[in-house]
Design an enzyme around this catalytic site. Structure first.
Site, PDB file in Angstrom:
ATOM      1  CG  HIS A  51      11.642  -3.928  -3.606  1.00  0.00           C
ATOM      2  ND1 HIS A  51      12.554  -4.895  -3.977  1.00  0.00           N
ATOM      3  CD2 HIS A  51      11.122  -4.247  -2.445  1.00  0.00           C
ATOM      4  CE1 HIS A  51      12.200  -5.737  -2.465  1.00  0.00           C
ATOM      5  NE2 HIS A  51      11.450  -5.250  -1.999  1.00  0.00           N
ATOM      6  CG  HIS A  99      18.328  -5.066   1.883  1.00  0.00           C
ATOM      7  ND1 HIS A  99      18.248  -6.369   2.412  1.00  0.00           N
ATOM      8  CD2 HIS A  99      17.906  -4.894   0.754  1.00  0.00           C
ATOM      9  CE1 HIS A  99      17.517  -7.054   1.386  1.00  0.00           C
ATOM     10  NE2 HIS A  99      17.414  -6.254   0.482  1.00  0.00           N
TER      11      HIS A  99
END
Length: 329
Positions: A51, A99
């Site tokens: 992930h 992110h």
């Protein structure tokens, strides 16, 4: 010619002929670290996924709380990870892997990260890898294709599906993908018309996901969260249509101001191959029972803890994997 000479000549010709002419190489050469997976179709294998693969929590990022992995994508792949996910965001006018925001954690241009994956695959020619991009930049297929082209992937590695959705797609075996060289499968969660670059596939035409925003060990469930259009369907209904299940299994904690961060304090339990509620092994067993098959993808944070690859091996029936380089715990 004497019989002895004739037999000697036959033996010599057997040595000269390539092993694959007799099926030897195909049965002994591993695909994705195991010969037993070579004959299985792409949709009939469980792949361990990292992930937010490019977002690393180490000295290079000052141990950023936004890092989801301890080691980079190259190390992940060498250790057996075969699904890499990343978020695509805009840094100015350029597509970067960031992110949530490039101000939070910027891992650089998308094309640079894709080139890292390509480089590893060129050195590991018997591996089938999947990339799943979260399109936070709302980039068009054409814009994403430019990044793939800049990374040198489109003509050499990218797999193009034969069908436009799960029902029409007939997945090849891992061995046939390796033989053809087209062994990098690419999904994007939300994109428009992909006719200009059909190798960039809309995720939810082929995959469904369970919930991913989990903050307690008891919150891991197997039902459909995405795509929203399937929320009223059961997993077995969509699996019967050829859709592959992706099992998210990562735990988050609130760190204030509405911000969430991977719960590293619980990671040993979350990533445990065996154990009770909250462990990866338990959730994988529960979802396999509910789905009537093993999940196609297991998506985890800090993949090396557990190690999580043990769960994927168990689901695949692989007992003696070869060719891996384990990352330190």
């Amino acid at each position: 010619m004497s019989w002895k000479a004739y037999l000697a000549l036959c033996a010599f010709s057997l040595v000269l002929r390539p092993a694959h002419a007799y099926g030897i190489a195909r049965s002994s050469t591993p695909c994705n670290n195991s010969p037993s997976l070579c004959s299985r179709s792409y949709d009939n294998v469980t792949y361990l996924g990292a992930h937010d693969s490019p977002f690393v929590r180490d000295a290079s990022t000052s141990y950023s709380a936004s890092g989801n992995q301890y080691y980079n994508s190259t190390v992940q792949l060498s250790a057996g990870v075969r699904l890499l996910t990343a978020q695509v965001q805009l840094q100015g006018s350029a597509l970067h892997v960031c992110h949530s925001s490039c101000d939070l954690l910027d891992a650089g241009p998308l094309s640079t990260w894709l080139a890292e994956v390509r480089s590893w695959m060129e050195s590991n020619t018997n591996e089938v890898v999947t990339i799943l991009l979260v399109n936070g930049a709302s980039a068009s297929v054409q814009e994403l294709a430019q990044q793939y082209e800049a990374a040198g992937i489109t003509t050499s590695l990218a797999y193009t599906p034969t069908g436009s959705d799960a029902q029409s797609q007939e997945w090849p075996t891992l061995q046939s993908m390796i033989d053809s060289g087209k062994r990098l499968v690419n999904f994007v969660d939300y994109i428009g018309d992909n006719s200009d670059a059909p190798y960039i596939m809309p995720e939810f035409s082929y995959i469904f996901e369970n919930p991913y925003d989990v903050t307690s060990a008891s919150g891991f469930v197997c039902g459909i969260n995405r795509p929203p259009s399937e929320n009223g369907s059961t997993p077995t209904q969509v699996i019967a249509q050829g859709v592959m299940p992706l099992m998210n299994h990562f735990l988050y904690q609130d760190i204030g101001l509405g911000i969430q961060s991977p719960d590293v304090d619980a990671i040993d339990t979350t990533n445990a191959p065996d154990g009770g509620v909250g462990s990866l092994g338990y959730s994988a067993s529960q979802c396999s029972e509910q789905y009537g098959r093993a999940p196609s993808f297991l998506l985890v944070d800090f993949f090396n803890v557990g190690p999580t690859i043990d769960v994927a091996d168990r689901l695949n029936g692989v007992s003696s994997p070869v060719g891996r380089t384990s990352a330190p715990a």
